[in-house]
Design an enzyme around this catalytic site. Structure first.
Site, PDB file in Angstrom:
ATOM      1  N   GLN A   1       0.823  -1.201   0.000  1.00  0.00           N
ATOM      2  CA  GLN A   1       0.000   0.000   0.000  1.00  0.00           C
ATOM      3  C   GLN A   1       0.861   1.256   0.000  1.00  0.00           C
ATOM      4  O   GLN A   1       0.602   2.186  -0.712  1.00  0.00           O
ATOM      5  CB  GLN A   1      -0.896   0.038   1.243  1.00  0.00           C
TER       6      GLN A   1
ATOM      7  N   VAL B   1      -0.112   3.687  -5.045  1.00  0.00           N
ATOM      8  CA  VAL B   1       0.931   4.562  -4.490  1.00  0.00           C
ATOM      9  C   VAL B   1       0.309   5.946  -4.333  1.00  0.00           C
ATOM     10  O   VAL B   1      -0.362   6.454  -5.225  1.00  0.00           O
ATOM     11  CB  VAL B   1       2.203   4.594  -5.369  1.00  0.00           C
TER      12      VAL B   1
ATOM     13  N   ILE C   1      -2.973   5.512  -8.713  1.00  0.00           N
ATOM     14  CA  ILE C   1      -2.471   6.685  -8.009  1.00  0.00           C
ATOM     15  C   ILE C   1      -3.519   7.037  -6.950  1.00  0.00           C
ATOM     16  O   ILE C   1      -4.700   7.209  -7.256  1.00  0.00           O
ATOM     17  CB  ILE C   1      -2.250   7.874  -8.976  1.00  0.00           C
ATOM     18  N   LYS C   2      -3.039   7.097  -5.720  1.00  0.00           N
ATOM     19  CA  LYS C   2      -3.974   7.266  -4.594  1.00  0.00           C
ATOM     20  C   LYS C   2      -4.093   8.749  -4.245  1.00  0.00           C
ATOM     21  O   LYS C   2      -3.091   9.424  -4.005  1.00  0.00           O
ATOM     22  CB  LYS C   2      -3.405   6.478  -3.414  1.00  0.00           C
ATOM     23  N   ILE C   3      -5.334   9.228  -4.217  1.00  0.00           N
ATOM     24  CA  ILE C   3      -5.590  10.653  -3.974  1.00  0.00           C
ATOM     25  C   ILE C   3      -6.660  10.757  -2.892  1.00  0.00           C
ATOM     26  O   ILE C   3      -7.679  10.058  -2.957  1.00  0.00           O
ATOM     27  CB  ILE C   3      -6.091  11.332  -5.274  1.00  0.00           C
TER      28      ILE C   3
END
Ligand SMILES: O=C[C@H](O)COP(=O)(O)O
Length: 365
Positions: free
Chosen positions: A39, A104, A135-137
């Site tokens: 993660q 990420v 892509i983690k936002i």
């Protein structure tokens, strides 16, 4: 992310212990999950290993090349995530892009910065350069427009830190708006998950109920989180149906799956699969930290539960509101705490990295 992919629920009824064979999960998969987190990629502890560890060698090289510590961090993370993506790519291929992702996250320091988040997401996506990266936002108010923009560039996104129905709806709209704005004729490789946090809702609401202290309030402890989650699933079904959605499906669009995050039980008085077993439904993904995963493997079951008791969930949600629980306040307080925790964790990791770099510099001189 990679760890959860095989626990998503495309079909209803099967027993937890058999999930690995059902989905052809590699034998080492569960053990790997128990030992490794993809993660966040890099962790401070991964630097406390033997002197030959590749991370240490890479850090020395980066420091010697004159990189500042945050740049060195991103270089290490990108490599780590690329390795994880490569590991899970066979699952991604086998599932035709439906599973096998690795997330990420952009810097949590950008949680209030719309344009900065877009730029960071585009940069990370380009640097990692793997089809199965998310892509983690965060779903902060400032980042909702970022999510739309990033999706419109064909970048797959894991939207994190969702705590309320209102914000969840804004997240779905950002995804739909982004797909529509992309101009792509084939949308099949632009995917997304909406990470809805569960247990933390009970932790906060239970405290509020204890303060109220009436028998009715006390009786609602441990019920807020799953009630809200069940209503989130109703929203998911509503928003991913109808003419607008069908128009996108014609271009190959995939539903933004609803991902349950924060599923470990915080109150030991509650059943240890409280935030897993009742939240199973098509299109959902269940993430589990080690403790919850072990409990689930041991005695969890999977059957469609998420929409078995929708009217009961509505009743609980409304009863809480009548007692004075302000859902909007719950959402914003948890979001503030969540962003703050991410920032602290990021700062602490950079501090550890800086300390390690300093000591490695001394050793290598
Ligand atoms: O998905 C999020 C992580 O599992 C952290 O959740 P938690 O700190 O609320 O357990």
């Amino acid at each position: 992310m990679a760890s959860i992919s095989k626990l998503s629920n495309p079909t209803p009824t099967y027993l937890a212990p058999s999930f690995a064979s059902r989905y052809s999960v590699p034998k080492s998969f569960v053990d790997l999950r128990l030992k490794t987190s993809f993660q966040t990629g890099l962790s401070a502890s991964s630097l406390s290993v033997s002197s030959n560890h590749p991370l240490r060698r890479s850090l020395i090289e980066l420091v010697e090349a004159g990189k500042d510590i945050e740049s060195a961090y991103w270089e290490l993370v990108v490599k780590d995530i690329q390795d994880a993506c490569k590991f899970f790519e066979p699952i991604y291929d086998q599932m035709d892009g439906g599973d096998g992702y690795v997330s990420v996250e952009v810097s949590p320091r950008l949680a209030d910065d719309t344009d900065g988040t877009v730029a960071a997401a585009k940069w990370l996506h380009k640097k990692v350069d793997r089809p199965n990266v998310y892509i983690k936002i965060p779903a902060t108010a400032a980042c909702i427009p970022s999510i739309k923009e990033v999706i419109s560039h064909g970048i797959s996104v894991n939207v994190t830190l969702i705590f309320s129905l209102a914000r969840y709806e804004a997240v779905i709209d950002a995804y739909l708006d982004g797909l529509e704005a992309s101009g792509l004729s084939d949308l099949s490789r632009v995917t997304s998950v909406a990470s809805f946090f569960v247990s933390r809702v009970d932790t906060l609401v239970d405290k509020m109920l204890e303060k109220i202290g009436t028998p009715e309030a006390l009786d609602l402890r441990g019920k807020a989180a799953n009630a809200q989650a069940a209503l989130a699933y109703q929203l998911y079904q509503k928003k991913f149906s109808g003419p607008r959605w069908e128009g996108l499906v014609k271009k190959g669009a995939k539903k933004q799956r609803l991902l349950w995050a924060s599923t470990s039980v915080k109150n030991p008085a509650y059943p240890d699969t409280l935030y897993v077993t009742p939240l199973v439904g098509p299109g959902t993904v269940s993430t589990m930290p080690d403790q919850a995963l072990q409990a689930f493997i041991d005695h969890g079951t999977v059957a469609r539960t998420i929409d078995l008791n929708v009217s009961e969930a509505e009743g609980i949600y409304n009863a809480l509101e009548k007692l004075g629980i302000d859902w909007s306040h719950v959402g914003s307080q948890l979001e503030l705490e969540g962003v703050d925790a991410f920032k602290k964790s990021f700062d602490s990791l950079l501090d550890s990295l800086q300390e390690k770099a300093n000591s490695l510099k001394l050793v290598s001189l």
